[in-house]
Design a protein around this motif. Structure first.
Motif, PDB file in Angstrom:
ATOM      1  N   THR A  61       0.823  -1.204   0.000  1.00 38.53           N
ATOM      2  CA  THR A  61       0.000   0.000   0.000  1.00 38.53           C
ATOM      3  C   THR A  61       0.860   1.259   0.000  1.00 38.53           C
ATOM      4  O   THR A  61       0.585   2.205  -0.751  1.00 38.53           O
ATOM      5  CB  THR A  61      -0.966  -0.003   1.197  1.00 38.53           C
ATOM      6  OG1 THR A  61      -1.866  -1.106   1.080  1.00 38.53           O
ATOM      7  CG2 THR A  61      -1.773   1.288   1.251  1.00 38.53           C
ATOM      8  N   SER A  62       1.900   1.296   0.818  1.00 36.54           N
ATOM      9  CA  SER A  62       2.784   2.467   0.818  1.00 36.54           C
ATOM     10  C   SER A  62       3.428   2.657  -0.549  1.00 36.54           C
ATOM     11  O   SER A  62       3.506   3.782  -1.074  1.00 36.54           O
ATOM     12  CB  SER A  62       3.865   2.322   1.886  1.00 36.54           C
ATOM     13  OG  SER A  62       3.318   2.359   3.191  1.00 36.54           O
ATOM     14  N   THR A  63       3.898   1.562  -1.150  1.00 42.20           N
ATOM     15  CA  THR A  63       4.527   1.658  -2.466  1.00 42.20           C
ATOM     16  C   THR A  63       3.515   2.107  -3.508  1.00 42.20           C
ATOM     17  O   THR A  63       3.828   2.927  -4.383  1.00 42.20           O
ATOM     18  CB  THR A  63       5.145   0.302  -2.852  1.00 42.20           C
ATOM     19  OG1 THR A  63       6.040  -0.122  -1.816  1.00 42.20           O
ATOM     20  CG2 THR A  63       5.919   0.401  -4.150  1.00 42.20           C
ATOM     21  N   SER A  64       2.283   1.609  -3.427  1.00 40.62           N
ATOM     22  CA  SER A  64       1.226   2.038  -4.349  1.00 40.62           C
ATOM     23  C   SER A  64       0.980   3.535  -4.251  1.00 40.62           C
ATOM     24  O   SER A  64       0.823   4.219  -5.268  1.00 40.62           O
ATOM     25  CB  SER A  64      -0.077   1.287  -4.049  1.00 40.62           C
ATOM     26  OG  SER A  64       0.052  -0.092  -4.265  1.00 40.62           O
ATOM     27  N   GLY A 267      11.579   5.133   8.401  1.00 38.05           N
ATOM     28  CA  GLY A 267      12.130   3.791   8.400  1.00 38.05           C
ATOM     29  C   GLY A 267      12.821   3.378   7.114  1.00 38.05           C
ATOM     30  O   GLY A 267      12.475   3.836   6.010  1.00 38.05           O
ATOM     31  N   ALA A 268      13.812   2.487   7.269  1.00 40.49           N
ATOM     32  CA  ALA A 268      14.547   1.973   6.115  1.00 40.49           C
ATOM     33  C   ALA A 268      13.615   1.287   5.127  1.00 40.49           C
ATOM     34  O   ALA A 268      13.823   1.356   3.908  1.00 40.49           O
ATOM     35  CB  ALA A 268      15.629   1.015   6.587  1.00 40.49           C
ATOM     36  N   HIS A 269      12.588   0.611   5.637  1.00 40.52           N
ATOM     37  CA  HIS A 269      11.677  -0.098   4.729  1.00 40.52           C
ATOM     38  C   HIS A 269      10.924   0.860   3.826  1.00 40.52           C
ATOM     39  O   HIS A 269      10.654   0.548   2.660  1.00 40.52           O
ATOM     40  CB  HIS A 269      10.706  -0.989   5.513  1.00 40.52           C
ATOM     41  CG  HIS A 269       9.776  -0.257   6.425  1.00 40.52           C
ATOM     42  ND1 HIS A 269      10.198   0.527   7.479  1.00 40.52           N
ATOM     43  CD2 HIS A 269       8.409  -0.183   6.441  1.00 40.52           C
ATOM     44  CE1 HIS A 269       9.147   1.041   8.104  1.00 40.52           C
ATOM     45  NE2 HIS A 269       8.063   0.629   7.484  1.00 40.52           N
ATOM     46  N   GLN A 270      10.615   2.070   4.328  1.00 38.81           N
ATOM     47  CA  GLN A 270       9.927   3.033   3.475  1.00 38.81           C
ATOM     48  C   GLN A 270      10.880   3.648   2.447  1.00 38.81           C
ATOM     49  O   GLN A 270      10.462   3.980   1.335  1.00 38.81           O
ATOM     50  CB  GLN A 270       9.269   4.128   4.329  1.00 38.81           C
ATOM     51  CG  GLN A 270       8.130   3.646   5.205  1.00 38.81           C
ATOM     52  CD  GLN A 270       6.878   3.237   4.428  1.00 38.81           C
ATOM     53  OE1 GLN A 270       6.926   2.995   3.229  1.00 38.81           O
ATOM     54  NE2 GLN A 270       5.742   3.153   5.117  1.00 38.81           N
ATOM     55  N   ALA A 275      12.355   3.590  -3.350  1.00 38.83           N
ATOM     56  CA  ALA A 275      13.217   3.201  -4.471  1.00 38.83           C
ATOM     57  C   ALA A 275      12.461   2.294  -5.440  1.00 38.83           C
ATOM     58  O   ALA A 275      12.578   2.427  -6.669  1.00 38.83           O
ATOM     59  CB  ALA A 275      14.471   2.506  -3.948  1.00 38.83           C
ATOM     60  N   THR A 276      11.667   1.376  -4.892  1.00 38.17           N
ATOM     61  CA  THR A 276      10.880   0.466  -5.727  1.00 38.17           C
ATOM     62  C   THR A 276       9.828   1.228  -6.518  1.00 38.17           C
ATOM     63  O   THR A 276       9.618   0.980  -7.717  1.00 38.17           O
ATOM     64  CB  THR A 276      10.222  -0.610  -4.844  1.00 38.17           C
ATOM     65  OG1 THR A 276      11.239  -1.308  -4.120  1.00 38.17           O
ATOM     66  CG2 THR A 276       9.416  -1.596  -5.675  1.00 38.17           C
ATOM     67  N   ALA A 277       9.148   2.171  -5.853  1.00 38.34           N
ATOM     68  CA  ALA A 277       8.137   2.982  -6.533  1.00 38.34           C
ATOM     69  C   ALA A 277       8.764   3.800  -7.656  1.00 38.34           C
ATOM     70  O   ALA A 277       8.204   3.905  -8.761  1.00 38.34           O
ATOM     71  CB  ALA A 277       7.443   3.894  -5.520  1.00 38.34           C
ATOM     72  N   LEU A 278       9.909   4.385  -7.375  1.00 44.04           N
ATOM     73  CA  LEU A 278      10.611   5.181  -8.377  1.00 44.04           C
ATOM     74  C   LEU A 278      10.950   4.335  -9.597  1.00 44.04           C
ATOM     75  O   LEU A 278      10.702   4.734 -10.745  1.00 44.04           O
ATOM     76  CB  LEU A 278      11.882   5.765  -7.750  1.00 44.04           C
ATOM     77  CG  LEU A 278      12.820   6.547  -8.671  1.00 44.04           C
ATOM     78  CD1 LEU A 278      12.130   7.791  -9.223  1.00 44.04           C
ATOM     79  CD2 LEU A 278      14.092   6.928  -7.920  1.00 44.04           C
ATOM     80  N   ARG A 312       0.802   3.712   8.899  1.00 51.16           N
ATOM     81  CA  ARG A 312       2.172   3.208   8.747  1.00 51.16           C
ATOM     82  C   ARG A 312       3.098   4.135   9.535  1.00 51.16           C
ATOM     83  O   ARG A 312       3.502   5.184   9.061  1.00 51.16           O
ATOM     84  CB  ARG A 312       2.574   3.153   7.275  1.00 51.16           C
ATOM     85  CG  ARG A 312       2.108   1.876   6.557  1.00 51.16           C
ATOM     86  CD  ARG A 312       0.628   1.864   6.280  1.00 51.16           C
ATOM     87  NE  ARG A 312       0.182   0.607   5.628  1.00 51.16           N
ATOM     88  CZ  ARG A 312      -1.075   0.361   5.330  1.00 51.16           C
ATOM     89  NH1 ARG A 312      -2.031   1.232   5.622  1.00 51.16           N
ATOM     90  NH2 ARG A 312      -1.412  -0.774   4.754  1.00 51.16           N
ATOM     91  N   LEU A 313       3.390   3.754  10.769  1.00 46.54           N
ATOM     92  CA  LEU A 313       4.103   4.608  11.729  1.00 46.54           C
ATOM     93  C   LEU A 313       3.590   6.034  11.657  1.00 46.54           C
ATOM     94  O   LEU A 313       4.339   6.983  11.513  1.00 46.54           O
ATOM     95  CB  LEU A 313       5.615   4.545  11.523  1.00 46.54           C
ATOM     96  CG  LEU A 313       6.326   3.409  12.259  1.00 46.54           C
ATOM     97  CD1 LEU A 313       7.831   3.530  12.106  1.00 46.54           C
ATOM     98  CD2 LEU A 313       5.969   3.338  13.740  1.00 46.54           C
TER      99      LEU A 313
END
Length: 454
Positions: A61-64, A267-270, A275-278, A312-313
């Motif tokens: 969801t965050s990446t979306s 967070g590192a995960h975000q 990077a993935t979204a980009l 998300r945090l």
């Protein structure tokens, strides 16, 4: 013989009730037959626009939302489908970055409702809630119309109802074990199911994975002739540093490097999700118009600097600070806990944890244990919730008797945790905080109680 009919909804509540009367998301019959029959009756609206499809265990969801923001910054009209919702069902279907309002949601339901009984009557099993909402989303996106749809799977990949799209870009966020009773008990088994969204000729954007999971995804990409972009090789996070309100990151994309970008998530995960979204957007634009230039620093900074991802945090209250995080499996809990340590200086942090009965409660609690001074175990209002007293048994095994309290009502649990956080703060330079976590539903109900923002 008279054809079955569906009564039009006049209000949001009526549309919601009609959808909820169908098979719940937790009742599955793995098949694309019903959704294909449904979308065919609707005129296959999912083929009216290009799409980016996302699967994975955590971070979808965050990446979306990040992909959506970047696409809109490029002046593309977007549709976004995500699940589950945090507070309100209409969050699942967004156009131009905004959830459908009540009137638009009712209209979207009424546009497709007449066709639902036809599918029910023709198929061995009726359309599920999730299949119905997917059909609504695809039709609403065609009606808008949108240039591109950003679509998150509900569960799995190959037989997920969203998989009637033929996406230009398939994004696979980190894969771990979750929904084991439906998808398999190992990450490799789950990866095989999720790899089904990678279609012939697509670009597969793969977040960092374990070696065995990566092998499954690469094998699928090779089988269908998909181009592969991998985090840590073709794209990734170069640097990151915590900052007030988020973090500052330098990202290597598929086309260039983007330096000192403020990301308004923790967070590192975000940072990895960013990077993935980009990479996904760079791949999509390249597939769409053949361009190979970077997106532009201003576009990336503008999109990522104002991104939000509810639950998300997310900080929803101060004095003491209350954070919400929808982690519901050990992998998600580890990422949230690391981000908590990385981005905040709270002491103590008291957890309010309510989980679903079918989740790995022990694994989730163990991931949080080093980071939480105490936990208040509770439960959300759904039938699927693990009873608080049952969760307490597991929590005491992980945290010990003295660090566990049991407060079944969520609102009372948050109050109890806030009192603990304030009373046990021993450092004049730091203050206590409350972390509400364990389930999207728990977080959504807490967000309503605490008046969360969009």
């Amino acid at each position: 013989m008279n054809e079955p009919v569906a009564r039009p909804a006049e209000t949001f509540d009526e549309a919601e009730d009609a959808l909820l009367s169908r098979w719940p998301e937790t009742r599955l019959e793995p098949s694309l037959d019903r959704i294909r029959a449904f979308t065919e009756l609707l005129g296959d609206p999912q083929h009216a626009y290009r799409s980016i499809h996302l699967t994975g265990t955590n971070g979808k969801t965050s990446t979306s939302r990040m992909i959506d923001a970047l696409l809109r910054a490029l002046d593309l009209r977007t549709g976004r489908f995500t699940s589950p919702h945090v507070e309100k069902m209409s969050e699942r279907i967004s156009v131009d970055g905004e959830p459908l309002d009540d009137e638009a949601f009712v209209r979207a339901y009424n546009d497709v409702a007449p066709y639902m009984p036809l599918v029910d009557a023709a198929e061995a099993h009726p359309l599920s809630f999730f299949e119905a909402v997917v059909g609504m989303a695809y039709a609403a996106f065609a009606d808008a119309p949108v240039d591109v749809a950003v679509v998150e799977v509900g569960m799995g990949g190959s037989w997920d109802a969203t998989n009637v799209i033929d996406a230009d870009v398939a994004v696979v966020t980190p894969i771990a074990v979750d929904h084991a009773n439906y998808l398999g008990g190992t990450a490799v088994e789950i990866a095989r199911e999720k790899a089904g969204i990678i279609k012939p000729g697509a670009v597969a954007v793969l977040a960092q994975q374990s070696a065995d999971v990566a092998a499954v995804l690469l094998e699928r990409a090779a089988e269908v002739g998909a181009t592969v972009a991998r985090e840590g090789l073709e794209f990734g996070v170069v640097t990151r540093a915590a900052a007030v309100g988020g973090q500052v990151v330098t990202l290597q994309g598929l086309r260039g490097r983007y330096d000192d970008v403020f990301l308004s998530l923790y967070g590192a995960h975000q940072a990895q999700n960013a990077a993935t979204a980009l990479a996904a957007v760079e791949a999509f634009v390249g597939a769409r118009d053949g361009h190979s230039e970077p997106l532009g620093d201003d576009i990336v900074r503008g999109a990522f600097g104002e991104i939000t991802s509810p639950g998300r945090l997310e900080v929803v209250r101060r004095s003491p600070t209350v954070l919400l995080d929808a982690a519901h499996n050990p992998h998600g809990a580890e990422a949230a806990a690391a981000a908590l340590d990385d981005s905040f200086q709270f002491d103590p942090v008291v957890g309010v944890i309510g989980v679903m009965a079918d989740k790995d409660a022990e694994g989730l609690l163990a991931a949080f244990e080093p980071h939480l001074a105490q936990v208040v175990v509770t439960q959300n209002s759904t039938e699927r919730a693990m009873p608080a007293d049952q969760l307490a048994v597991v929590a005491r095994e992980v945290f010990g008797e003295d660090r566990v309290s049991v407060v079944p009502l969520l609102g009372d649990a948050i109050d109890a945790a806030a009192a603990l956080a304030e009373s046990e703060s021993t450092d004049a330079l730091s203050s206590g905080a409350v972390l509400v976590t364990g389930s999207v539903v728990t977080v959504g109900e807490a967000r309503v109680l605490l008046g969360g923002r969009k």
